[in-house]
Design an enzyme around this catalytic site. Structure first.
Site, mmCIF file in Angstrom:
data_model
loop_
_atom_site.group_PDB
_atom_site.id
_atom_site.type_symbol
_atom_site.label_atom_id
_atom_site.label_comp_id
_atom_site.label_asym_id
_atom_site.label_seq_id
_atom_site.Cartn_x
_atom_site.Cartn_y
_atom_site.Cartn_z
ATOM 1 N N CYS A 79 -27.532 -39.090 -31.656
ATOM 2 C CA CYS A 79 -26.882 -37.789 -31.535
ATOM 3 C C CYS A 79 -26.604 -37.168 -32.907
ATOM 4 C CB CYS A 79 -25.576 -37.940 -30.757
ATOM 5 S SG CYS A 79 -24.718 -36.377 -30.462
ATOM 6 N N CYS A 82 -21.960 -36.458 -34.610
ATOM 7 C CA CYS A 82 -21.103 -37.216 -35.536
ATOM 8 C C CYS A 82 -21.954 -37.804 -36.653
ATOM 9 C CB CYS A 82 -20.393 -38.368 -34.819
ATOM 10 S SG CYS A 82 -19.269 -37.875 -33.514
ATOM 11 N N GLN A 295 -8.919 -23.455 -33.820
ATOM 12 C CA GLN A 295 -9.280 -24.748 -34.381
ATOM 13 C C GLN A 295 -9.506 -25.772 -33.268
ATOM 14 O OE1 GLN A 295 -10.036 -25.380 -37.387
ATOM 15 N NE2 GLN A 295 -9.001 -23.922 -38.720
ATOM 16 N N TYR A 324 -9.693 -12.660 -42.739
ATOM 17 C CA TYR A 324 -10.460 -13.467 -41.779
ATOM 18 C C TYR A 324 -9.476 -14.091 -40.782
ATOM 19 C CZ TYR A 324 -13.992 -13.199 -45.517
ATOM 20 O OH TYR A 324 -14.860 -12.762 -46.504
ATOM 21 N N GLU A 345 -9.658 -8.708 -39.649
ATOM 22 C CA GLU A 345 -10.723 -9.480 -39.014
ATOM 23 C C GLU A 345 -11.871 -8.547 -38.640
ATOM 24 O OE1 GLU A 345 -13.298 -11.789 -37.435
ATOM 25 O OE2 GLU A 345 -11.498 -12.730 -38.258
ATOM 26 N N ASP A 391 -8.939 -17.408 -44.724
ATOM 27 C CA ASP A 391 -9.528 -18.533 -44.009
ATOM 28 C C ASP A 391 -10.924 -18.118 -43.563
ATOM 29 O OD1 ASP A 391 -10.071 -20.784 -42.530
ATOM 30 O OD2 ASP A 391 -8.596 -20.409 -40.973
ATOM 31 N N CYS A 418 -13.323 -24.498 -44.835
ATOM 32 C CA CYS A 418 -13.981 -25.516 -44.015
ATOM 33 C C CYS A 418 -15.283 -25.978 -44.637
ATOM 34 C CB CYS A 418 -14.242 -24.985 -42.602
ATOM 35 S SG CYS A 418 -15.349 -23.562 -42.538
#
Length: 464
Positions: A79, A82, A295, A324, A345, A391, A418
């Site tokens: 997969c 992960c 999130q 954002y 936004e 963000d 991120c």
């Protein structure tokens, strides 16, 4: 013909958590390898010296790391969801710290003390079953229907559901849907029919919503599907479902072509119930729709936003820009401690949701603008912010947005990232052009079992 095997010692990790091995003056990235291990691997792509590392396939480990564990998911080897299940959780945090540290190296030219400003990664309270949203592919494999994630670099599904990252309830709903589709020979799957499903779960209420995503108009089999899956009572188990019981509160349909890239575009049609979930975070309530950004790790998001509040250090007198801002999660948290908050936004639907969230929580000291921040903010330069929070998505902040922030010259900037690479790029500009210094960098692990991490960075304006 047998594969040619290379031997080497893993010296560290790349930005995707793969082991880095140097053999014969060439660099290879090997998934599943841990630092310090001596391994044998087969080369599946040739390195281009000085430009592109090669890719290796792990074949044998001669001295396993003490941090190596047996992956809990049966699909992990294939997969693409992960990358780090083979590492103990404490070592996963170490890997993420190293990935961030490596990405920030260019900042050392502007701030020689940068490495001392990176704090240890804050662990997630849940290492598994933490995700509240899943977009799963659907395919028929002989007599079975699979609903799950694709294998790495393929359009073949690795297995049924995602037993490591999602709850029993989400996996149970996916299995129930697959079971029903297996017995519907006329139900078209794949590029010309149903090709994805989205399941969202409220970690606050335990309720689920399901969105079926297919090419073309709504299929004729939806009526029978609803007759089976609509609970007679909210807690009823669909008749065909395996043991995990469901609390399904809404079903929707979205017509979207089968393609590479985002498939969840547009607003789904509600077929039954409500497609709005309620989630609570730091004492605030948020309405979450299928297309809302929220999130994916609810409990750890609260930790991240507490770090944002700590960095902002609000006293109740400040004007804050939240760029954002999405559906206003951070904006609302800030508004309870600031004098005034302006959220900006690009996506109109997200701004509408942000305004609704503000009304539900009875917060009146904030406003929201829909559109590109670089075009909207110049009109607000006369209302210069004391603090800017941003963000951005993984691609980072637009250069024009950074220019608008620098022109506004806030006392503090709180950057939530991120993606370490784009964070490093944007921080370089803020340090070089804006007269700011980095106070600290706080990594937060929102994505256990993967190589991804979030960071909260506090920048302070230097006195002139």
């Amino acid at each position: 013909m047998s594969e040619k095997l290379f031997k080497g010692i893993v010296s560290g990790y790349n930005h995707q958590g793969m082991g880095v091995v140097r053999v014969e003056d060439a660099v290879y990235f090997v998934p599943g390898a841990l630092s310090g291990e001596e391994i044998a691997f087969a080369a599946i792509s040739v390195p281009v010296q000085g430009k592109k590392p090669g890719q290796g396939r792990l074949k044998e480990i001669f001295n396993p790391s003490s941090s190596r564990i047996q992956p809990a998911c049966p699909y992990y080897a294939d997969c693409g969801g992960c990358q780090l299940q083979h590492a103990s959780y404490p070592h996963q945090l170490e890997i993420k710290a190293k990935i961030l540290e490596r990405a920030l190296r260019p900042l050392a030219k502007l701030d020689p003390e940068i490495y001392g400003k990176q704090k240890p990664v804050l662990p997630s309270p849940e290492e598994s079953a933490y995700r509240n949203k899943g977009l799963f592919a659907v395919e028929r494999a002989e007599d079975r229907v699979l609903i799950g994630f694709y294998r790495q670099k393929s359009r073949i599904i690795a297995g049924q559901g995602c037993p490591r990252l999602f709850s029993r309830e989400v996996n149970g709903l996916a299995a129930a849907l697959a079971f029903w589709l297996e017995n519907r020979r006329e139900a078209l799957l794949g590029p010309d029919g149903l090709h994805h499903v989205m399941i969202r779960e409220s970690k606050t209420t335990g309720r689920l919503i399901l969105v079926l995503i297919g090419a073309g108009p709504k299929p004729a089999w939806l009526g029978d599907f609803l007759n089976t899956f609509i609970p007679r009572q909210p807690e009823d188990l669909p008749p065909c479902a395996p043991p995990p019981r469901q609390i399904l509160s809404g079903i929707g349909w979205l017509s979207s072509p089968y393609r590479d890239g985002p498939v969840l575009q547009g607003k789904p049609e509600t077929l039954w119930g409500s497609l709005v979930l309620v989630e609570q975070l730091l004492g605030l309530s948020f309405g979450i729709t299928p297309q809302s950004f929220f999130q994916v790790n609810t409990r750890q998001a609260a930790v991240l936003y507490e770090e944002v509040l700590k960095a902002a250090a609000l006293t109740g007198k400040e004007t804050v820009w939240d760029l954002y801002c999405g559906t206003g999660t951070i904006s609302l948290c800030l508004a309870r401690q600031a004098r005034q908050v302006l959220g900006v936004e690009y996506i109109e639907e997200a701004v509408e949701a942000a305004r609704k969230n503000a009304a539900v929580n009875q917060l009146k000291n904030l406003s929201f603008l829909a559109g590109p921040a670089e075009k909207l903010l110049p009109a607000y330069q006369g209302q210069a912010p004391d603090i800017v929070v941003l963000d951005p998505p993984a691609k980072g902040a637009a250069a024009a947005v950074l220019a608008a922030i620098l022109k506004a010259s806030p006392r503090r900037i709180v950057y939530v990232s991120c993606d370490p690479a784009t964070l490093s790029r944007d921080l370089q500009r803020l340090l070089a052009e804006g007269g700011y210094r980095i106070e600290y960098i706080q990594p937060v692990d929102l994505f256990p079992q993967t190589a991804h991490t979030e960071s909260c960075v506090l920048l302070q304006r230097t006195e002139k």
